[in-house]
Design a protein around this motif. Sequence first.
Motif, mmCIF file in Angstrom:
data_model
loop_
_atom_site.group_PDB
_atom_site.id
_atom_site.type_symbol
_atom_site.label_atom_id
_atom_site.label_comp_id
_atom_site.label_asym_id
_atom_site.label_seq_id
_atom_site.Cartn_x
_atom_site.Cartn_y
_atom_site.Cartn_z
ATOM 1 N N VAL A 86 0.836 -1.209 0.000
ATOM 2 C CA VAL A 86 0.000 0.000 0.000
ATOM 3 C C VAL A 86 0.865 1.251 0.000
ATOM 4 C CG1 VAL A 86 -1.696 1.320 1.329
ATOM 5 C CG2 VAL A 86 -1.968 -1.156 1.070
ATOM 6 N N GLY A 87 1.904 1.250 0.841
ATOM 7 C CA GLY A 87 2.804 2.407 0.869
ATOM 8 C C GLY A 87 3.519 2.623 -0.444
ATOM 9 N N LEU A 88 3.934 1.528 -1.109
ATOM 10 C CA LEU A 88 4.613 1.653 -2.398
ATOM 11 C C LEU A 88 3.692 2.256 -3.449
ATOM 12 C CD1 LEU A 88 7.000 1.058 -4.287
ATOM 13 C CD2 LEU A 88 6.077 -1.253 -4.588
ATOM 14 N N VAL A 89 2.456 1.773 -3.513
ATOM 15 C CA VAL A 89 1.502 2.307 -4.494
ATOM 16 C C VAL A 89 1.241 3.786 -4.245
ATOM 17 C CG1 VAL A 89 -0.880 2.139 -5.323
ATOM 18 C CG2 VAL A 89 0.435 0.064 -4.912
ATOM 19 N N GLN A 90 1.104 4.173 -2.975
ATOM 20 C CA GLN A 90 0.848 5.574 -2.651
ATOM 21 C C GLN A 90 2.066 6.459 -2.924
ATOM 22 O OE1 GLN A 90 -0.338 5.326 1.462
ATOM 23 N NE2 GLN A 90 -2.480 4.890 0.970
ATOM 24 N N ARG A 91 3.257 5.910 -2.731
ATOM 25 C CA ARG A 91 4.477 6.715 -2.862
ATOM 26 C C ARG A 91 5.018 6.748 -4.281
ATOM 27 N NH1 ARG A 91 7.786 9.875 -3.120
ATOM 28 N NH2 ARG A 91 9.641 10.282 -1.846
ATOM 29 N N LEU A 92 4.534 5.867 -5.154
ATOM 30 C CA LEU A 92 5.114 5.748 -6.490
ATOM 31 C C LEU A 92 5.045 7.038 -7.305
ATOM 32 C CD1 LEU A 92 6.576 3.517 -7.978
ATOM 33 C CD2 LEU A 92 4.422 2.912 -9.090
ATOM 34 N N PRO A 93 3.923 7.768 -7.329
ATOM 35 C CA PRO A 93 3.939 9.035 -8.074
ATOM 36 C C PRO A 93 4.986 10.019 -7.548
ATOM 37 C CG PRO A 93 1.691 8.363 -7.600
ATOM 38 C CD PRO A 93 2.572 7.457 -6.820
ATOM 39 N N GLY A 94 5.200 10.015 -6.230
ATOM 40 C CA GLY A 94 6.223 10.887 -5.664
ATOM 41 C C GLY A 94 7.624 10.480 -6.100
ATOM 42 N N TYR A 95 7.877 9.169 -6.156
ATOM 43 C CA TYR A 95 9.173 8.708 -6.654
ATOM 44 C C TYR A 95 9.376 9.113 -8.108
ATOM 45 C CZ TYR A 95 10.325 5.855 -2.570
ATOM 46 O OH TYR A 95 10.655 5.437 -1.305
ATOM 47 N N VAL A 140 -3.090 -2.047 -12.488
ATOM 48 C CA VAL A 140 -3.004 -3.360 -11.840
ATOM 49 C C VAL A 140 -3.591 -3.308 -10.437
ATOM 50 C CG1 VAL A 140 -1.407 -5.086 -10.942
ATOM 51 C CG2 VAL A 140 -1.045 -4.117 -13.217
ATOM 52 N N SER A 141 -3.294 -2.243 -9.698
ATOM 53 C CA SER A 141 -3.836 -2.113 -8.348
ATOM 54 C C SER A 141 -5.358 -2.031 -8.380
ATOM 55 C CB SER A 141 -3.259 -0.865 -7.668
ATOM 56 O OG SER A 141 -1.851 -0.925 -7.625
ATOM 57 N N GLY A 142 -5.887 -1.250 -9.340
ATOM 58 C CA GLY A 142 -7.334 -1.157 -9.462
ATOM 59 C C GLY A 142 -7.979 -2.481 -9.808
ATOM 60 N N GLU A 143 -7.329 -3.257 -10.716
ATOM 61 C CA GLU A 143 -7.864 -4.563 -11.078
ATOM 62 C C GLU A 143 -7.856 -5.509 -9.891
ATOM 63 O OE1 GLU A 143 -9.224 -5.779 -13.841
ATOM 64 O OE2 GLU A 143 -9.194 -3.782 -14.746
ATOM 65 N N ILE A 144 -6.765 -5.473 -9.119
ATOM 66 C CA ILE A 144 -6.686 -6.352 -7.949
ATOM 67 C C ILE A 144 -7.784 -6.012 -6.953
ATOM 68 C CG2 ILE A 144 -5.280 -6.943 -5.930
ATOM 69 C CD1 ILE A 144 -2.821 -6.645 -7.718
ATOM 70 N N VAL A 145 -7.990 -4.714 -6.714
ATOM 71 C CA VAL A 145 -9.017 -4.305 -5.756
ATOM 72 C C VAL A 145 -10.406 -4.670 -6.265
ATOM 73 C CG1 VAL A 145 -10.106 -2.308 -4.662
ATOM 74 C CG2 VAL A 145 -7.613 -2.471 -4.766
ATOM 75 N N SER A 146 -10.657 -4.410 -7.576
ATOM 76 C CA SER A 146 -11.993 -4.659 -8.116
ATOM 77 C C SER A 146 -12.303 -6.141 -8.242
ATOM 78 C CB SER A 146 -12.134 -3.998 -9.492
ATOM 79 O OG SER A 146 -11.221 -4.571 -10.412
ATOM 80 N N SER A 147 -11.271 -6.973 -8.481
ATOM 81 C CA SER A 147 -11.504 -8.404 -8.646
ATOM 82 C C SER A 147 -11.125 -9.213 -7.415
ATOM 83 C CB SER A 147 -10.689 -8.931 -9.838
ATOM 84 O OG SER A 147 -9.311 -8.770 -9.594
ATOM 85 N N GLY A 148 -10.752 -8.516 -6.345
ATOM 86 C CA GLY A 148 -10.327 -9.220 -5.146
ATOM 87 C C GLY A 148 -11.466 -9.976 -4.484
ATOM 88 N N MET A 149 -11.103 -11.018 -3.746
ATOM 89 C CA MET A 149 -12.107 -11.834 -3.096
ATOM 90 C C MET A 149 -12.726 -11.090 -1.919
ATOM 91 S SD MET A 149 -10.510 -15.676 -3.043
ATOM 92 C CE MET A 149 -9.065 -15.212 -2.115
ATOM 93 N N THR A 150 -14.032 -11.265 -1.747
ATOM 94 C CA THR A 150 -14.696 -10.753 -0.564
ATOM 95 C C THR A 150 -14.274 -11.608 0.631
ATOM 96 O OG1 THR A 150 -16.609 -12.184 -0.903
ATOM 97 C CG2 THR A 150 -16.642 -10.016 -1.980
ATOM 98 N N VAL A 151 -14.640 -11.141 1.812
ATOM 99 C CA VAL A 151 -14.290 -11.896 3.018
ATOM 100 C C VAL A 151 -14.923 -13.281 2.983
ATOM 101 C CG1 VAL A 151 -14.526 -11.945 5.528
ATOM 102 C CG2 VAL A 151 -14.021 -9.786 4.364
ATOM 103 N N LEU A 152 -16.181 -13.357 2.531
ATOM 104 C CA LEU A 152 -16.887 -14.630 2.488
ATOM 105 C C LEU A 152 -16.230 -15.595 1.504
ATOM 106 C CD1 LEU A 152 -19.302 -16.207 3.568
ATOM 107 C CD2 LEU A 152 -20.650 -15.292 1.662
ATOM 108 N N SER A 153 -15.881 -15.096 0.290
ATOM 109 C CA SER A 153 -15.253 -15.976 -0.699
ATOM 110 C C SER A 153 -13.848 -16.369 -0.263
ATOM 111 C CB SER A 153 -15.204 -15.285 -2.063
ATOM 112 O OG SER A 153 -14.422 -14.098 -2.004
ATOM 113 N N ALA A 154 -13.131 -15.478 0.449
ATOM 114 C CA ALA A 154 -11.802 -15.828 0.950
ATOM 115 C C ALA A 154 -11.891 -16.941 1.989
ATOM 116 C CB ALA A 154 -11.134 -14.590 1.546
ATOM 117 N N ILE A 155 -12.912 -16.869 2.858
ATOM 118 C CA ILE A 155 -13.111 -17.924 3.855
ATOM 119 C C ILE A 155 -13.454 -19.241 3.158
ATOM 120 C CG2 ILE A 155 -14.585 -18.693 5.756
ATOM 121 C CD1 ILE A 155 -14.814 -15.765 6.604
ATOM 122 N N GLY A 156 -14.324 -19.154 2.135
ATOM 123 C CA GLY A 156 -14.668 -20.352 1.381
ATOM 124 C C GLY A 156 -13.463 -20.962 0.692
#
Length: 361
Positions: A86-95, A140-156
Amino acid sequence: MTLRNQVLIWIAFLVALSLLVWLFRGILLPFVVGAALAYLLNPLVNQMQRWHFSRGWATAVVLLTVITVVLGLFFMLVPLVGQQVVGLVQRLPGYAADLQALARRWAPELNQWLGPERAAQVEATVTDLLGRMVGIVAVVSGEIVSSGMTVLSAIGFAIFTPVVAFYLLLDWEGMVRGLQGLLPRDHRSEINDILGDINSSMAGVIRGQGGVVLIDMAYYATALSLVGLNFGLAIGLIAGFLSFVPFLGFTLGFGLSMGIAFVQFGDNWVLIAVVFAIYMIGQFIEGNVLYPKLVGSSININPVWLMFALLAFGALFGFVGLLLAVPLAAIGAVLIRFGVAKYKASTLYLGHNGGSGGDPV
């Protein structure tokens, strides 16, 4: 049955299988991972059986040991790695902005060394590459967030994957015998030869390539963290994990690490050289030690074919397609080599004279 009808039947089977994978791609993840885990652990279970354990006890002991190790690593590493990502994604534009500032600061020296026109081209190229890198990471970050598993599917997923692996391991020998019993008797020997080649290729993909990925992750994460690079743990894990894609893991990890090193270490060229050396040593070890020892020539897949398979299966089947891409590419390569060998032994290739006559082309 004629050869034409056999080919049509196999094509229809592959089309139906692809359609089923596409239809059920949303629920296949625990089954795909469970099957891969069972294939990976089957040699250990077989070894324990040779030590006079029953199949059930051997399966339970091996699987529980693996689950314990995975859970331990999960609870130790995930919070720290998650914060760094998370820190890398947030800091990347600054780098990226800092690197552009460094380029402008070095512009007089570049002008003197390369000339005004070439220096301007270099600066424009660096700016364009930085912009593209930031854009790719954002997408890539947006795709991961949008396609990420919900808590229920992660438990499953966490529950079903070990269950699938357990029952597959428990009845592995029975499944193999069942498949052997379904093979056409006239072609059983030839099909077994093909399955042996596929097994060797799959072992190279899942066991050999998996071992290379784990070693790369441990090496890059440890080395970059020890040198003190910001977000070194996350970058090393990402670079090692993506090393199964030709050039992608190295290129992404090397680009991020060198960019951050220039900003973080400034004029300390020794530390910048150390970061550079980490990747050069890693590539040397991977190419000359890990691949020959762990993978060898069992995969034998052209990198272009592998990258095409990853993109194609990812576009068709999503994340499940990415997991299936490399094993299916290995199977496809074995089948294509078999088809080419059969073609070269046929009259279509040799002609009615058996290749002994005919005009040269």
